[in-house]
Design a protein around this motif. Sequence first.
Motif: not given
Length: 128
Positions: A1-8, A14-17, A44-51
């Motif tokens: 999935m391409p990068a998604s925009p995030g807003t404060s 979360f795309d898929l299970n 609960a463990d979270f991970h991701g890439t942000v820019a």
Amino acid sequence: MPASPGTSGAALIFDLNGQSQGTAVAHAERDSGFTLNEPGFYAADFHGTVAPVSGANFPLNILFSIDQDGTPVPGAAAQHTFHTSGENANIAFGTTISVTKAPSTLTVIGQGGTFLYSDVGMNIYKIG
């Protein structure tokens, strides 16, 4: 999935299970909330890439946290400060969450500005 925009202040989608067993944890694909259906303790463990988004003002500090029923979970957060537009960062954190009244909903919130996110994942396990 391409990068998604995030807003404060908005929850990440979360795309898929992945693999799942039982009914203690539920999540609908392409949704932001994870439902904990039974009282108890969960890991609960979270991970991701942000820019940063194009045109961002630097330095740009983005804080990610887990919210439980709309309230930040103490200690369930990580942040990164961007200084240039070419940066990206891997963010990861984990915690134990107590559910005394089910159902309870977990979301991951980004705070501090607009950003791009990709490759996000959340692992949730009922541990007791």
